[in-house]
Design an enzyme around this catalytic site. Structure first.
Site, PDB file in Angstrom:
ATOM      1  N   ASP A 106       0.854  -1.181   0.000  1.00 24.93           N
ATOM      2  CA  ASP A 106       0.000   0.000   0.000  1.00 24.93           C
ATOM      3  C   ASP A 106       0.894   1.236   0.000  1.00 24.93           C
ATOM      4  O   ASP A 106       1.795   1.358   0.831  1.00 24.93           O
ATOM      5  CB  ASP A 106      -0.861  -0.042   1.278  1.00 24.93           C
ATOM      6  CG  ASP A 106      -2.262   0.476   1.058  1.00 24.93           C
ATOM      7  OD1 ASP A 106      -2.396   1.586   0.525  1.00 24.93           O
ATOM      8  OD2 ASP A 106      -3.218  -0.233   1.451  1.00 24.93           O
ATOM      9  N   ASP A 207      -2.997   4.680  -2.242  1.00 31.51           N
ATOM     10  CA  ASP A 207      -4.020   5.183  -1.338  1.00 31.51           C
ATOM     11  C   ASP A 207      -4.426   6.612  -1.694  1.00 31.51           C
ATOM     12  O   ASP A 207      -3.579   7.457  -1.963  1.00 31.51           O
ATOM     13  CB  ASP A 207      -3.423   5.158   0.081  1.00 31.51           C
ATOM     14  CG  ASP A 207      -4.426   5.512   1.154  1.00 31.51           C
ATOM     15  OD1 ASP A 207      -5.379   4.743   1.344  1.00 31.51           O
ATOM     16  OD2 ASP A 207      -4.252   6.571   1.797  1.00 31.51           O
ATOM     17  N   GLU A 264      -6.621   3.994  -5.683  1.00 29.82           N
ATOM     18  CA  GLU A 264      -7.893   4.126  -4.970  1.00 29.82           C
ATOM     19  C   GLU A 264      -8.572   5.395  -5.465  1.00 29.82           C
ATOM     20  O   GLU A 264      -8.160   6.499  -5.164  1.00 29.82           O
ATOM     21  CB  GLU A 264      -7.660   4.201  -3.457  1.00 29.82           C
ATOM     22  CG  GLU A 264      -8.963   4.131  -2.694  1.00 29.82           C
ATOM     23  CD  GLU A 264      -8.894   4.679  -1.286  1.00 29.82           C
ATOM     24  OE1 GLU A 264      -9.787   4.360  -0.490  1.00 29.82           O
ATOM     25  OE2 GLU A 264      -7.977   5.456  -0.961  1.00 29.82           O
ATOM     26  N   HIS A 333     -11.189  -2.962   3.427  1.00 27.55           N
ATOM     27  CA  HIS A 333     -11.085  -2.650   4.851  1.00 27.55           C
ATOM     28  C   HIS A 333     -11.824  -1.359   5.232  1.00 27.55           C
ATOM     29  O   HIS A 333     -11.802  -0.967   6.391  1.00 27.55           O
ATOM     30  CB  HIS A 333      -9.607  -2.517   5.218  1.00 27.55           C
ATOM     31  CG  HIS A 333      -8.959  -1.372   4.485  1.00 27.55           C
ATOM     32  ND1 HIS A 333      -8.803  -1.368   3.113  1.00 27.55           N
ATOM     33  CD2 HIS A 333      -8.477  -0.194   4.921  1.00 27.55           C
ATOM     34  CE1 HIS A 333      -8.257  -0.226   2.732  1.00 27.55           C
ATOM     35  NE2 HIS A 333      -8.040   0.499   3.813  1.00 27.55           N
ATOM     36  N   ASP A 334     -12.432  -0.688   4.258  1.00 31.29           N
ATOM     37  CA  ASP A 334     -13.117   0.578   4.527  1.00 31.29           C
ATOM     38  C   ASP A 334     -14.640   0.471   4.486  1.00 31.29           C
ATOM     39  O   ASP A 334     -15.326   1.472   4.596  1.00 31.29           O
ATOM     40  CB  ASP A 334     -12.692   1.642   3.501  1.00 31.29           C
ATOM     41  CG  ASP A 334     -11.249   2.080   3.694  1.00 31.29           C
ATOM     42  OD1 ASP A 334     -10.758   2.021   4.840  1.00 31.29           O
ATOM     43  OD2 ASP A 334     -10.619   2.470   2.698  1.00 31.29           O
TER      44      ASP A 334
HETATM   45  C1  GLC Z   1      -7.833   5.293   2.247  1.00 30.94           C
HETATM   46  C2  GLC Z   1      -7.707   4.024   3.046  1.00 30.94           C
HETATM   47  C3  GLC Z   1      -8.334   4.238   4.387  1.00 30.94           C
HETATM   48  C4  GLC Z   1      -7.607   5.359   5.077  1.00 30.94           C
HETATM   49  C5  GLC Z   1      -7.558   6.612   4.215  1.00 30.94           C
HETATM   50  C6  GLC Z   1      -6.555   7.580   4.734  1.00 30.94           C
HETATM   51  O1  GLC Z   1      -9.136   5.603   1.954  1.00 30.94           O
HETATM   52  O2  GLC Z   1      -8.249   2.951   2.354  1.00 30.94           O
HETATM   53  O3  GLC Z   1      -8.315   3.087   5.177  1.00 30.94           O
HETATM   54  O4  GLC Z   1      -8.227   5.653   6.295  1.00 30.94           O
HETATM   55  O5  GLC Z   1      -7.203   6.339   2.899  1.00 30.94           O
HETATM   56  O6  GLC Z   1      -5.253   7.117   4.506  1.00 30.94           O
END
Ligand code: GLC
Ligand code: CA
Length: 559
Positions: A106, A207, A264, A333-334
């Site tokens: 990541d 990310d 993402e 995970h979100d």
């Molecule tokens: C992304 C991640 C999430 C995190 C956010 C800030 O959305 O998937 O888990 O809290 O970024 O880094």
């Protein structure tokens, strides 16, 4: 390092892959402290290999004070002590490669932790050479520089008394945003990326990439607090010029390696997807778009409309056909567990978990499985706010409380949507703490683990786990399921999601009943009589004119 393996990878190797996402904190604890770790992952590689996985994405494992569970990095080139050491990481990477699998890490480059040495320097004085590596501004009339809200609630600005200025943080105040305008900062990030790639990692999940570019004027959002949110008005979501940063990163780093990159990508529709993953642009290989998960992550507890879902997926499939590649996923995970939010956990838990699986997994793209999804893990129940761990849940609780919303109502909401649901420990077996750890886990295990766990499902030919295995086997066996063109059929049916994959002289039909009622159809373009059944999630054979509740079947069609 096993570099010969990585060098031998064919181009576009990731198109054939089946990917699996690991949240290291919750996967497997190897040293009895209740926290998952890298050696725990290594221990379970045989499980993943047996499942048929060839691409593993692990969430951040870097040094971090854990304000946002590792998404707040204080050292990009060290491992979080709780997760192990760099030697453990190297061993994990080697063991992954030995099994012919790939490892993706990541890349959190929109922000760092406030404990990162870069930020410590940046905040030390207004003249520090790293001051401009982050985004500092004067207050406006004694208040924040603009009206931006943080994604985890509250203002996006934090006042720092030492230098009497505010810094920007789109996430928590402990996650200051990096200033991508600054070339030295970018060069430092690129060095870090090369360092990991030279070690042999096979790629990055990037990310929050959609937030890296901010409106240079940092002007107010036209639709702040509480008003209807219009993504195109956003001042830091897919802001004009973002792709220039992406191109710079690709030319400087990614282009020089045979890796996979997945961004993402919140806030874009299918028509914008091509700009990101269109192969002629030579940017990212895939993106995680958000449109479909939004359908079941909204605040009411309603299942998504099957037709809206078809519309979204079909739009992405068509828009990228012959141009770029989709990342297929229903959990990460979100979000919270898909079988709870959208399936029918009570009456048809197994059927709905498997029907949802068949529905998304055989589209065109690389399928991702989030840990526990392959055994149909469900949401937990959190009785009080203290039971939650996630900073976003806690902030949301405080925010709603301050607006006068009743506690019970807030808890009810969080029990639907909280990210903690997907972060409870992996359920390996029916021993104490689900076989995740023999110490009390950092986040409570879902109490249904005696019923839902890997060990039991390995024994049961009809389990969710064995259905995933069958899906994976099928996708590996059938070229058409990798390369064939997607074609939606029974377009307007309200219960059925059916599509074909059309290859050269080959057609495969995937037909799924996404409802708890029997579903039949009149349309004679879809005739099941005499077709060859390749896979089904019911043991007893059904009829050719309708599907039972949450039934899913895959056929080879006569051409
Ligand atoms: C992304 C991640 C999430 C995190 C956010 C800030 O959305 O998937 O888990 O809290 O970024 O880094
Ligand atoms: Ca541990």
């Amino acid at each position: 390092m096993n570099t010969t393996f990585t060098r031998r990878k064919p181009k576009d190797w990731w198109k054939e892959s089946i990917a699996y996402q690991i949240y290291p904190r919750s996967f497997m604890d190897s040293n009895h402290d209740g926290i998952g770790d890298l050696n725990g992952i290594t221990e379970k590689l045989d499980y993943l290999q047996d499942l048929g996985i060839d691409l593993i994405w692990i969430c951040p494992m870097y040094r971090s004070p854990n304000d946002d569970n590792g998404y707040d990095i204080s050292d990009y080139q060290q491992i979080m002590a709780e997760f192990g050491t760099m030697a453990d990481f190297d061993r994990l990477l080697d063991e992954v490669h030995t099994r012919g699998m790939h490892l993706v890490i990541d890349l959190v480059i929109n922000h760092t932790s406030d404990e990162h040495p870069w930020f410590l320097e940046s905040r030390a004085s207004r003249t520090n050479p790293k001051r401009d590596w982050y985004i500092w501004r004067e207050g406006k009339n004694g208040a924040e520089p603009n009206n931006w809200e943080g994604i985890f609630k509250g203002s996006a600005w934090q006042y720092d008394t030492a230098t009497a200025q505010y810094y920007l943080h789109l996430f928590t105040p402990r996650q200051p945003d990096l200033n991508w305008e600054n070339r030295d900062m970018r060069a430092a990030l690129y060095r870090m990326m090369r360092w990991w790639l030279d070690k042999g990692v096979d790629g990055f999940r990037i990310d929050a990439i959609c937030h890296m570019k901010k409106d240079p004027l940092l002007s107010d959002m036209p639709n702040p607090k509480g008003q209807r949110y219009v993504p195109s008005f956003d001042r830091h979501l897919n802001y004009d010029g973002l792709l220039e940063y992406v191109d710079d990163m690709c030319r400087q780093v990614f282009d020089h390696y045979n890796i996979v990159t997945i961004g993402e990508m919140n806030g874009i529709g299918a028509d914008q997807g091509e700009a990101w993953v269109g192969e002629n642009h030579n940017r990212l290989n895939m993106i995680f778009q958000f449109e479909h998960v939004r359908l079941w992550q909204h605040e009411q507890c309603l299942p998504p409309s099957v037709n809206t879902l078809k519309h979204i997926f079909t739009h992405w499939q068509d828009a990228l056909e012959g141009k770029g590649w989709n990342a297929l996923y229903v959990e990460n995970h979100d979000v919270s567990r898909v079988v709870t939010r959208w399936g029918a956990c009570r009456e048809f838990w197994r059927e709905s978990a498997t029907a949802i699986a068949a529905m998304y997994f055989l589209m065109k793209g690389t399928p991702f499985i989030y840990q526990g999804q392959e055994i149909g893990m469900t949401n937990s129940h959190f009785a009080t706010i203290e039971d939650f761990d996630d900073v976003s849940a806690k902030n949301q609780y405080a925010d709603l409380l301050s607006k006068g919303v009743d506690k019970t109502q807030i808890l009810q909401l969080l029990n639907h949507t909280a990210r903690d649901h997907n972060r409870t420990p992996m359920q390996w077996d029916n021993s104490q703490n689900a076989g995740f750890s023999d110490a009390p886990p950092w986040l409570r295990v879902n109490k249904n683990y005696p019923k839902i766990n890997v060990a039991d499902q390995q024994q049961d030919p009809l389990s969710v786990l064995n259905f995933y295995k069958a899906l994976i086997r099928l996708r590996k066996q059938e070229k058409t399921l990798v390369q064939g063109r997607y074609q939606l059929v029974l377009k307007h049916h309200r219960q059925l999601y059916a599509y074909r994959r059309d290859g050269e002289n080959d057609r495969i039909l995937i037909i799924c009943n996404l409802s708890g009622e029997y579903a039949s159809w009149q349309d004679d373009t879809v005739m099941l009589v005499g077709q060859t059944l390749l896979l089904s999630n019911y043991s007893a054979s059904g009829d050719d004119t309708g599907l039972r509740p949450w039934e899913a079947r895959v056929y080879r069609m006569r051409t």
